[in-house]
Design a protein around this motif. Structure first.
Motif, PDB file in Angstrom:
ATOM      1  N   ARG A   1       1.051  -1.360   0.041  1.00 57.40           N
ATOM      2  CA  ARG A   1       0.063  -0.092  -0.038  1.00 57.40           C
ATOM      3  C   ARG A   1       0.889   1.423  -0.017  1.00 57.40           C
ATOM      4  NH1 ARG A   1      -4.817  -2.483   2.238  1.00 57.40           N
ATOM      5  NH2 ARG A   1      -4.310  -4.364   3.350  1.00 57.40           N
ATOM      6  N   LYS A   2       1.044   1.880  -1.272  1.00 58.28           N
ATOM      7  CA  LYS A   2       1.791   2.872  -1.318  1.00 58.28           C
ATOM      8  C   LYS A   2       1.117   4.208  -0.527  1.00 58.28           C
ATOM      9  CE  LYS A   2       5.271   5.078  -4.216  1.00 58.28           C
ATOM     10  NZ  LYS A   2       4.855   6.421  -4.587  1.00 58.28           N
ATOM     11  N   MET A   3       1.688   4.733   0.594  1.00 57.69           N
ATOM     12  CA  MET A   3       0.708   5.752   1.151  1.00 57.69           C
ATOM     13  C   MET A   3       1.816   6.947   1.389  1.00 57.69           C
ATOM     14  SD  MET A   3      -1.696   3.464   3.344  1.00 57.69           S
ATOM     15  CE  MET A   3      -3.096   4.293   3.848  1.00 57.69           C
ATOM     16  N   SER A   4       2.763   7.095   0.763  1.00 63.46           N
ATOM     17  CA  SER A   4       4.037   7.648   0.995  1.00 63.46           C
ATOM     18  C   SER A   4       4.120   9.292   0.129  1.00 63.46           C
ATOM     19  CB  SER A   4       5.333   6.827   0.921  1.00 63.46           C
ATOM     20  OG  SER A   4       5.490   6.561  -0.291  1.00 63.46           O
ATOM     21  N   ASP A   5       3.403   9.274  -0.857  1.00 61.49           N
ATOM     22  CA  ASP A   5       3.547  10.323  -1.754  1.00 61.49           C
ATOM     23  C   ASP A   5       2.362  11.096  -2.268  1.00 61.49           C
ATOM     24  OD1 ASP A   5       6.681  10.592  -2.290  1.00 61.49           O
ATOM     25  OD2 ASP A   5       6.296   8.327  -2.832  1.00 61.49           O
ATOM     26  N   ASN A   6       1.453  10.941  -1.423  1.00 64.76           N
ATOM     27  CA  ASN A   6      -0.147  11.521  -1.654  1.00 64.76           C
ATOM     28  C   ASN A   6      -0.700  11.551  -3.168  1.00 64.76           C
ATOM     29  OD1 ASN A   6       0.722  12.400   0.783  1.00 64.76           O
ATOM     30  ND2 ASN A   6       1.164  14.523   0.189  1.00 64.76           N
ATOM     31  N   GLU A   7      -0.339  10.289  -3.891  1.00 64.00           N
ATOM     32  CA  GLU A   7      -0.926  10.028  -4.975  1.00 64.00           C
ATOM     33  C   GLU A   7      -2.377   9.756  -4.843  1.00 64.00           C
ATOM     34  OE1 GLU A   7       2.077   7.453  -4.679  1.00 64.00           O
ATOM     35  OE2 GLU A   7       3.245   8.058  -6.550  1.00 64.00           O
ATOM     36  N   ASN A   8      -3.044   9.574  -5.955  1.00 67.44           N
ATOM     37  CA  ASN A   8      -4.648   9.198  -5.846  1.00 67.44           C
ATOM     38  C   ASN A   8      -4.857   7.802  -5.832  1.00 67.44           C
ATOM     39  OD1 ASN A   8      -7.303   9.141  -6.036  1.00 67.44           O
ATOM     40  ND2 ASN A   8      -7.664  10.837  -7.739  1.00 67.44           N
ATOM     41  N   VAL A   9      -5.303   7.434  -4.503  1.00 73.83           N
ATOM     42  CA  VAL A   9      -5.518   6.041  -4.402  1.00 73.83           C
ATOM     43  C   VAL A   9      -6.636   5.296  -5.373  1.00 73.83           C
ATOM     44  CG1 VAL A   9      -7.237   6.213  -2.538  1.00 73.83           C
ATOM     45  CG2 VAL A   9      -5.887   4.322  -2.611  1.00 73.83           C
ATOM     46  N   TYR A  10      -7.420   6.246  -5.766  1.00 72.70           N
ATOM     47  CA  TYR A  10      -8.449   5.855  -6.750  1.00 72.70           C
ATOM     48  C   TYR A  10      -8.006   5.964  -8.216  1.00 72.70           C
ATOM     49  CZ  TYR A  10     -10.924   6.708  -2.522  1.00 72.70           C
ATOM     50  OH  TYR A  10     -11.189   6.364  -1.232  1.00 72.70           O
ATOM     51  N   GLY A  11      -6.750   6.033  -8.478  1.00 73.28           N
ATOM     52  CA  GLY A  11      -6.324   6.211  -9.771  1.00 73.28           C
ATOM     53  C   GLY A  11      -6.690   7.396 -10.631  1.00 73.28           C
TER      54      GLY A  11
ATOM     55  N   HIS B   1      -4.518  41.243  -8.002  1.00 73.65           N
ATOM     56  CA  HIS B   1      -3.149  41.327  -7.484  1.00 73.65           C
ATOM     57  C   HIS B   1      -2.160  40.570  -8.633  1.00 73.65           C
ATOM     58  CE1 HIS B   1      -4.306  42.743  -3.791  1.00 73.65           C
ATOM     59  NE2 HIS B   1      -5.255  42.136  -3.961  1.00 73.65           N
ATOM     60  N   PRO B   2      -1.502  41.489  -9.443  1.00 68.91           N
ATOM     61  CA  PRO B   2      -0.510  40.751 -10.407  1.00 68.91           C
ATOM     62  C   PRO B   2       0.819  40.386  -9.812  1.00 68.91           C
ATOM     63  CG  PRO B   2      -1.253  43.071 -10.907  1.00 68.91           C
ATOM     64  CD  PRO B   2      -1.733  42.756  -9.639  1.00 68.91           C
ATOM     65  N   ASN B   3       0.899  40.390  -8.718  1.00 70.27           N
ATOM     66  CA  ASN B   3       1.975  39.904  -7.769  1.00 70.27           C
ATOM     67  C   ASN B   3       1.683  38.353  -7.454  1.00 70.27           C
ATOM     68  OD1 ASN B   3       0.516  41.073  -6.066  1.00 70.27           O
ATOM     69  ND2 ASN B   3       2.184  41.253  -4.638  1.00 70.27           N
ATOM     70  N   LEU B   4       0.628  38.184  -7.679  1.00 72.26           N
ATOM     71  CA  LEU B   4       0.163  36.595  -7.149  1.00 72.26           C
ATOM     72  C   LEU B   4       0.224  35.617  -8.130  1.00 72.26           C
ATOM     73  CD1 LEU B   4      -1.302  35.064  -4.732  1.00 72.26           C
ATOM     74  CD2 LEU B   4      -3.335  35.568  -5.413  1.00 72.26           C
ATOM     75  N   VAL B   5       1.017  34.334  -7.716  1.00 70.21           N
ATOM     76  CA  VAL B   5       1.098  33.144  -8.728  1.00 70.21           C
ATOM     77  C   VAL B   5       0.274  32.098  -8.041  1.00 70.21           C
ATOM     78  CG1 VAL B   5       2.672  31.724  -9.759  1.00 70.21           C
ATOM     79  CG2 VAL B   5       2.864  33.976  -9.952  1.00 70.21           C
ATOM     80  N   LEU B   6      -0.435  31.401  -8.848  1.00 67.15           N
ATOM     81  CA  LEU B   6      -1.282  30.174  -8.378  1.00 67.15           C
ATOM     82  C   LEU B   6      -0.591  28.968  -8.734  1.00 67.15           C
ATOM     83  CD1 LEU B   6      -4.914  31.147  -8.465  1.00 67.15           C
ATOM     84  CD2 LEU B   6      -3.436  31.902  -6.796  1.00 67.15           C
ATOM     85  N   LEU B   7      -0.342  28.036  -8.005  1.00 68.14           N
ATOM     86  CA  LEU B   7       0.238  26.683  -8.510  1.00 68.14           C
ATOM     87  C   LEU B   7      -0.918  25.611  -8.715  1.00 68.14           C
ATOM     88  CD1 LEU B   7       3.636  26.751  -7.523  1.00 68.14           C
ATOM     89  CD2 LEU B   7       2.816  27.701  -9.596  1.00 68.14           C
ATOM     90  N   ARG B   8      -0.878  24.775  -9.366  1.00 70.21           N
ATOM     91  CA  ARG B   8      -1.769  23.633  -9.366  1.00 70.21           C
ATOM     92  C   ARG B   8      -1.406  22.632 -10.246  1.00 70.21           C
ATOM     93  NH1 ARG B   8      -7.425  25.110  -8.683  1.00 70.21           N
ATOM     94  NH2 ARG B   8      -7.493  27.107  -7.620  1.00 70.21           N
ATOM     95  N   THR B   9      -1.655  21.285  -9.706  1.00 64.22           N
ATOM     96  CA  THR B   9      -1.171  19.974 -10.644  1.00 64.22           C
ATOM     97  C   THR B   9      -2.029  18.840 -10.963  1.00 64.22           C
ATOM     98  OG1 THR B   9       0.620  18.394 -10.077  1.00 64.22           O
ATOM     99  CG2 THR B   9      -0.639  19.081  -8.235  1.00 64.22           C
ATOM    100  N   PHE B  10      -1.610  18.021 -11.872  1.00 58.76           N
ATOM    101  CA  PHE B  10      -2.642  17.114 -12.438  1.00 58.76           C
ATOM    102  C   PHE B  10      -1.986  15.805 -11.538  1.00 58.76           C
ATOM    103  CE2 PHE B  10      -3.355  19.847 -15.729  1.00 58.76           C
ATOM    104  CZ  PHE B  10      -4.760  19.582 -15.908  1.00 58.76           C
ATOM    105  N   SER B  11      -0.816  15.944 -10.634  1.00 56.37           N
ATOM    106  CA  SER B  11      -0.382  14.972 -10.098  1.00 56.37           C
ATOM    107  C   SER B  11      -1.069  14.244  -8.643  1.00 56.37           C
ATOM    108  CB  SER B  11       1.035  15.159  -9.506  1.00 56.37           C
ATOM    109  OG  SER B  11       1.972  15.694 -10.440  1.00 56.37           O
ATOM    110  N   LYS B  12      -1.889  15.166  -8.166  1.00 64.32           N
ATOM    111  CA  LYS B  12      -2.691  14.537  -7.110  1.00 64.32           C
ATOM    112  C   LYS B  12      -4.222  14.073  -7.315  1.00 64.32           C
ATOM    113  CE  LYS B  12       1.233  15.243  -4.957  1.00 64.32           C
ATOM    114  NZ  LYS B  12       1.746  16.422  -4.835  1.00 64.32           N
ATOM    115  N   ILE B  13      -5.228  14.870  -7.258  1.00 60.13           N
ATOM    116  CA  ILE B  13      -6.503  14.474  -7.411  1.00 60.13           C
ATOM    117  C   ILE B  13      -6.752  13.924  -8.803  1.00 60.13           C
ATOM    118  CG2 ILE B  13      -7.802  16.377  -8.251  1.00 60.13           C
ATOM    119  CD1 ILE B  13      -9.789  15.400  -5.661  1.00 60.13           C
ATOM    120  N   TYR B  14      -5.959  14.385  -9.838  1.00 60.62           N
ATOM    121  CA  TYR B  14      -6.371  14.083 -11.092  1.00 60.62           C
ATOM    122  C   TYR B  14      -5.677  12.590 -11.413  1.00 60.62           C
ATOM    123  CZ  TYR B  14      -8.562  18.244 -12.471  1.00 60.62           C
ATOM    124  OH  TYR B  14      -9.305  19.456 -12.597  1.00 60.62           O
TER     125      TYR B  14
END
Ligand code: PLP
Length: 376
Positions: free
Chosen positions: A34-44, A213-226
């Motif tokens: 059970r790989k529960m070490s890297d916050n990947e999505n258990v539902y694939g 606020h043009p000095n704000l940057v948001l970061l998102r990823t496809f590695s987690k819930i996706y």
């Protein structure tokens, strides 16, 4: 004699990579790993992605689209933000590197929590910048102290919300006020890798704030819930004036073709995302309740993982977990007296975990561990 690297590289340590799953399997021979070490999505990942990958295969000899046009269009539609606000990276880790590459000069300061995603620190240091660490309080960013840490050398502030590895988020109205008062020449990087796992009342409308606020940057990823960690796709949402600088330092073909095509399809399958978030919330509440019943210490999480602490000596605990096939991540943070981050899994994973914990600590040990940690 070895060749001397740059001064700041000498001070860095490589990111700790755990044992491989193959090594764990052959050493501990658990019934199930059970790989529960890297916050990947258990539902694939979305079942629609498989077909998108298959149909991408005929053109592997060609470079991918350097402008990631179609993915940006889909993101624009999804978030209702103009297309030219999106920059896709080889994972959002790449965006962190592009930000420091383009904006951190020798001696510039970057403010971050003392316990947070370690990639901020390493990238700031690589550019010769100085990370300024602000202690977390109850697992959470201390926004007031971070504000007070601003100096005339401050160039960047990293807020990981919710925070990895503690799983906590900051109070949404405090965060909004914080962003509003940061001077416009300081870049605020809001890493929202776990945004989709948050409960609605904990979220801020970061996209509306970004427009103001043009000095704000948001970061998102496809590695987690996706669930597409293997394909390495992340994105930043930012003002075009910020992006203009990042584009100069990025590799031309930084996002691979399979990743781009998979991400487009995955984005369209929002029912999958919603379903994962709902299941995760149920399991998060369940495991949190059961851990409380066992008097274990952990932070309230808004993510797909839990940070458990006051575990005392962790080596034998890790051994026992590995024997049951549970791979988690342990940390040496002295202030937490033995701590681990556990990615949420299925109910069966959690029962297996709870069985290991059950009876491992006597009531006195739990009390002892608690009092030890309050001394440190
Ligand atoms: C996992 C994670 C990321 C990024 O991952 P990529 O796979 O590079 O997109 C970024 N920030 C935090 C806080 C994370 O936990």
């Amino acid at each position: 004699m070895s060749i001397k690297p740059k001064k700041q590289i000498e001070q860095l340590k490589p990111y700790p990579i755990g044992m491989t799953l193959e090594d764990i399997q052959s050493k501990y021979q658990p019934k199930k790993l059970r790989k529960m070490s890297d916050n990947e999505n258990v539902y694939g990942f979305s079942s629609k992605v498989t077909e998108a990958l298959r149909s991408s295969l005929h053109s592997l000899s060609l470079y991918p689209d350097a402008t990631t046009e179609r993915l940006c269009e889909q993101l624009s539609y999804q978030h209702k933000v103009p297309k030219n606000y999106f920059l896709i990276g080889n994972g959002s880790e790449e965006l962190i590197r592009l930000l420091t590459r383009a904006f951190i000069s020798d001696g510039d300061e970057a403010i971050m929590a003392d316990i947070t995603f370690p990639i901020y620190k390493s990238n700031v240091m690589i550019e010769g910048g100085l990370p300024v660490f602000v202690p977390i309080v109850e697992g959470t960013h201390d926004l007031q102290a971070m504000y007070e840490a601003i100096s005339d050398r401050t160039k960047m502030i990293f807020i990981c919300n919710p925070n990895n590895p503690t799983g906590t988020c900051v109070d949404p109205s405090e965060l909004k006020k914080f962003i509003q008062k940061i001077p416009a020449h300081i870049l605020v990087v809001l890493d929202e890798a776990y945004d989709e796992y948050m409960e609605q009342h904990q979220k801020i409308d970061s996209i509306t704030l970004l427009m103001e606020h043009p000095n704000l940057v948001l970061l998102r990823t496809f590695s987690k819930i996706y669930g597409l960690a293997a394909l390495r796709v992340g994105y930043g949402i930012m003002h075009p004036t910020v992006m203009e600088q990042l584009i100069k330092v990025k590799e031309v073909f930084n996002v691979n073709k399979l990743g781009q095509n998979a991400a487009i399809v995955a984005l369209k399958d929002q029912p999958f995302v919603k379903d994962c978030a709902e299941k995760n919330l149920i399991e998060r509440n369940y495991l949190s309740r059961r851990l409380s019943e066992q008097n274990l210490s952990f932070f309230p999480s808004q993510t797909n993982f839990l940070f458990i602490y006051n575990l005392g000596e962790i080596e034998s605990l890790n051994e026992r977990l590995l024997q049951q096939g549970i791979v988690s991540r342990f940390f040496p943070f002295p202030q937490f007296n033995g701590s681990m981050r556990l990615t949420l899994g299925t109910r069966e994973d959690h029962e297996t975990l709870l069985d290991v914990f059950d009876g491992l600590y006597t009531k006195e040990e739990v009390a002892n561990n608690g009092s030890q940690s309050s001394l440190t």
